[in-house]
Design a protein around this motif. Structure first.
Motif, PDB file in Angstrom:
ATOM      1  N   ILE A 195      50.536  89.188  79.507  1.00 42.03           N
ATOM      2  CA  ILE A 195      50.093  88.318  78.218  1.00 42.03           C
ATOM      3  C   ILE A 195      48.578  88.708  77.908  1.00 42.03           C
ATOM      4  O   ILE A 195      48.290  88.778  76.936  1.00 42.03           O
ATOM      5  N   ALA A 198      43.011  84.844  67.143  1.00 43.87           N
ATOM      6  CA  ALA A 198      44.472  85.424  67.346  1.00 43.87           C
ATOM      7  C   ALA A 198      44.828  85.100  69.022  1.00 43.87           C
ATOM      8  O   ALA A 198      45.759  84.870  69.481  1.00 43.87           O
ATOM      9  N   TRP A 199      43.800  85.485  69.729  1.00 46.22           N
ATOM     10  CA  TRP A 199      43.914  85.423  71.247  1.00 46.22           C
ATOM     11  C   TRP A 199      44.046  83.848  71.777  1.00 46.22           C
ATOM     12  O   TRP A 199      44.971  83.651  72.508  1.00 46.22           O
ATOM     13  N   HIS A 218      47.944  83.206  70.815  1.00 49.59           N
ATOM     14  CA  HIS A 218      48.577  83.954  71.615  1.00 49.59           C
ATOM     15  C   HIS A 218      48.819  83.335  73.031  1.00 49.59           C
ATOM     16  O   HIS A 218      49.785  82.994  73.555  1.00 49.59           O
ATOM     17  N   GLU A 256      50.786  79.977  72.889  1.00 42.62           N
ATOM     18  CA  GLU A 256      52.051  80.572  72.726  1.00 42.62           C
ATOM     19  C   GLU A 256      52.758  80.689  73.882  1.00 42.62           C
ATOM     20  O   GLU A 256      53.742  80.228  74.298  1.00 42.62           O
ATOM     21  N   HIS A 257      51.908  80.935  75.017  1.00 39.12           N
ATOM     22  CA  HIS A 257      52.240  81.214  76.301  1.00 39.12           C
ATOM     23  C   HIS A 257      52.258  80.114  77.203  1.00 39.12           C
ATOM     24  O   HIS A 257      52.081  80.217  78.478  1.00 39.12           O
TER      25      HIS A 257
END
Length: 122
Positions: free
Chosen positions: A28, A81-82, A85, A88-89
Motif C-alpha cells: 500500500i 492523492a495519498w 489512496h 480506499e484501503h
C-alpha cells in the motif's frame, strides 16, 4: 562531537504480524523492503528503505500503540492523492493541527502505529 543525521527509525508490530505489515508498508505504501543483516534475521520483523533513510519494523507484544503520539512523518508529493489512496484501503484519516507551509494528515497503520503524510507547500 555532533550528531551527523538520522540513520533509521523503528516502529513495532505484534509478533507474527509480518505478512500483514508487509502488505501495508510494501504494497500500500510502496516502500521497498531491504535485507536485514544475517545476525538479525531470526528476530522477526523487517526493514524498509525510505528515501535515504531506513525504517525498521520490529516485533513486540504487550504494547498499546494507539496510546502513543509517537509517529513517523513521510514527506510526499500530492498529499491529497495519498489521503484518498489510504482511505480506499480502509485507513481512517485523523484530524490534525494545521502547520503553516505544509499540507498534511495523520493516520494509524493496521497495528495502531501513528504516521503522518506531509507535503511542503509552494
Amino acid at each position: 562531537m555532533r550528531i551527523e543525521g538520522l540513520h533509521h527509525a523503528q516502529i513495532t508490530i505484534p509478533k507474527g504480524a509480518e505478512e500483514g505489515a508487509r502488505k501495508f508498508y510494501c504494497d500500500i505504501l510502496d516502500l521497498p523492503e531491504i535485507e536485514k543483516p544475517e545476525s538479525l534475521q531470526g528476530r522477526g520483523g523487517f526493514w524498509l528503505q525510505v528515501g535515504d533513510r531506513q525504517v525498521h519494523v520490529g516485533t513486540e507484544d504487550g504494547v498499546d500503540r494507539k496510546a502513543s503520539k509517537a509517529h513517523l512523518a513521510y514527506q510526499v508529493k500530492d498529499v491529497t492523492a495519498w489521503q484518498a489512496h489510504l482511505q480506499e484501503h480502509g485507513i481512517k484519516v485523523l484530524e490534525s493541527v494545521p502547520i503553516p507551509g505544509f499540507a498534511r494528515f495523520e493516520a494509524r497503520d493496521p497495528f495502531g502505529n501513528r504516521f503522518e503524510m506531509i507535503e511542503p507547500l509552494g
